[in-house]
Design a protein around this motif. Sequence first.
Motif, PDB file in Angstrom:
ATOM      1  N   THR A   2       0.838  -1.190   0.000  1.00 39.46           N
ATOM      2  CA  THR A   2       0.000   0.000   0.000  1.00 39.46           C
ATOM      3  C   THR A   2       0.874   1.242   0.000  1.00 39.46           C
ATOM      4  O   THR A   2       1.786   1.362   0.810  1.00 39.46           O
ATOM      5  CB  THR A   2      -0.935   0.014   1.219  1.00 39.46           C
ATOM      6  OG1 THR A   2      -1.742  -1.159   1.194  1.00 39.46           O
ATOM      7  CG2 THR A   2      -1.826   1.243   1.219  1.00 39.46           C
ATOM      8  N   ALA A   4       0.835   5.482   0.150  1.00 42.69           N
ATOM      9  CA  ALA A   4       0.057   6.668   0.511  1.00 42.69           C
ATOM     10  C   ALA A   4       0.675   7.867  -0.180  1.00 42.69           C
ATOM     11  O   ALA A   4       1.893   8.012  -0.204  1.00 42.69           O
ATOM     12  CB  ALA A   4       0.054   6.872   2.017  1.00 42.69           C
ATOM     13  N   THR A  54      -4.249  10.005  -0.143  1.00 46.51           N
ATOM     14  CA  THR A  54      -4.842   8.901  -0.907  1.00 46.51           C
ATOM     15  C   THR A  54      -4.013   7.652  -0.664  1.00 46.51           C
ATOM     16  O   THR A  54      -2.792   7.712  -0.537  1.00 46.51           O
ATOM     17  CB  THR A  54      -4.886   9.214  -2.417  1.00 46.51           C
ATOM     18  OG1 THR A  54      -3.569   9.510  -2.879  1.00 46.51           O
ATOM     19  CG2 THR A  54      -5.800  10.389  -2.711  1.00 46.51           C
ATOM     20  N   TRP A  55      -4.687   6.494  -0.582  1.00 41.09           N
ATOM     21  CA  TRP A  55      -4.026   5.205  -0.406  1.00 41.09           C
ATOM     22  C   TRP A  55      -4.246   4.379  -1.655  1.00 41.09           C
ATOM     23  O   TRP A  55      -5.362   4.335  -2.192  1.00 41.09           O
ATOM     24  CB  TRP A  55      -4.605   4.462   0.799  1.00 41.09           C
ATOM     25  CG  TRP A  55      -4.132   4.987   2.110  1.00 41.09           C
ATOM     26  CD1 TRP A  55      -3.098   4.518   2.852  1.00 41.09           C
ATOM     27  CD2 TRP A  55      -4.684   6.066   2.855  1.00 41.09           C
ATOM     28  NE1 TRP A  55      -2.966   5.244   4.003  1.00 41.09           N
ATOM     29  CE2 TRP A  55      -3.923   6.205   4.035  1.00 41.09           C
ATOM     30  CE3 TRP A  55      -5.741   6.953   2.625  1.00 41.09           C
ATOM     31  CZ2 TRP A  55      -4.196   7.174   4.989  1.00 41.09           C
ATOM     32  CZ3 TRP A  55      -5.997   7.913   3.569  1.00 41.09           C
ATOM     33  CH2 TRP A  55      -5.243   8.018   4.734  1.00 41.09           C
ATOM     34  N   TRP A  56      -3.197   3.692  -2.089  1.00 45.10           N
ATOM     35  CA  TRP A  56      -3.212   2.968  -3.357  1.00 45.10           C
ATOM     36  C   TRP A  56      -2.622   1.572  -3.215  1.00 45.10           C
ATOM     37  O   TRP A  56      -1.670   1.371  -2.472  1.00 45.10           O
ATOM     38  CB  TRP A  56      -2.382   3.729  -4.393  1.00 45.10           C
ATOM     39  CG  TRP A  56      -2.870   5.103  -4.642  1.00 45.10           C
ATOM     40  CD1 TRP A  56      -2.557   6.229  -3.941  1.00 45.10           C
ATOM     41  CD2 TRP A  56      -3.771   5.513  -5.653  1.00 45.10           C
ATOM     42  NE1 TRP A  56      -3.217   7.311  -4.449  1.00 45.10           N
ATOM     43  CE2 TRP A  56      -3.970   6.899  -5.523  1.00 45.10           C
ATOM     44  CE3 TRP A  56      -4.430   4.840  -6.685  1.00 45.10           C
ATOM     45  CZ2 TRP A  56      -4.798   7.623  -6.361  1.00 45.10           C
ATOM     46  CZ3 TRP A  56      -5.253   5.570  -7.514  1.00 45.10           C
ATOM     47  CH2 TRP A  56      -5.429   6.939  -7.354  1.00 45.10           C
ATOM     48  N   GLU A  57      -3.172   0.655  -3.951  1.00 46.73           N
ATOM     49  CA  GLU A  57      -2.568  -0.662  -4.186  1.00 46.73           C
ATOM     50  C   GLU A  57      -2.016  -0.582  -5.598  1.00 46.73           C
ATOM     51  O   GLU A  57      -2.763  -0.665  -6.566  1.00 46.73           O
ATOM     52  CB  GLU A  57      -3.598  -1.784  -4.068  1.00 46.73           C
ATOM     53  CG  GLU A  57      -4.162  -1.977  -2.678  1.00 46.73           C
ATOM     54  CD  GLU A  57      -3.142  -2.511  -1.691  1.00 46.73           C
ATOM     55  OE1 GLU A  57      -2.167  -3.159  -2.110  1.00 46.73           O
ATOM     56  OE2 GLU A  57      -3.322  -2.264  -0.486  1.00 46.73           O
ATOM     57  N   SER A  82       3.329   2.051   3.296  1.00 45.16           N
ATOM     58  CA  SER A  82       2.803   1.600   4.586  1.00 45.16           C
ATOM     59  C   SER A  82       3.706   0.502   5.144  1.00 45.16           C
ATOM     60  O   SER A  82       4.055  -0.455   4.451  1.00 45.16           O
ATOM     61  CB  SER A  82       1.388   1.058   4.402  1.00 45.16           C
ATOM     62  OG  SER A  82       0.883   0.586   5.632  1.00 45.16           O
TER      63      SER A  82
END
Length: 86
Positions: A2, A4, A54-57, A82
Amino acid sequence: MTLAQMWEARAAAGRAAELSDWVREFVLPVLRGSAGLVRTELFAAAGDRVLLITWWEGEPLLVADPPAVLLARPVHRWGFTSEHVE
């Protein structure tokens, strides 16, 4: 993994509400439904600052710059990975 992304802008004097509205009207609709987007949070802080996390995979999208008239200084951006969540 993850990732951010933090996007922080300081509004021109008295324009924090307009800057926050700009994020809601122009940025959030672009981000919604983006591949890999996990979560978004929009914050307001003292000193006419607006913060979007914003959080992303996977690979994050970059948040655009607002119109210069809304800014007291250039936008700051940071990327984080993360390492621990409880």
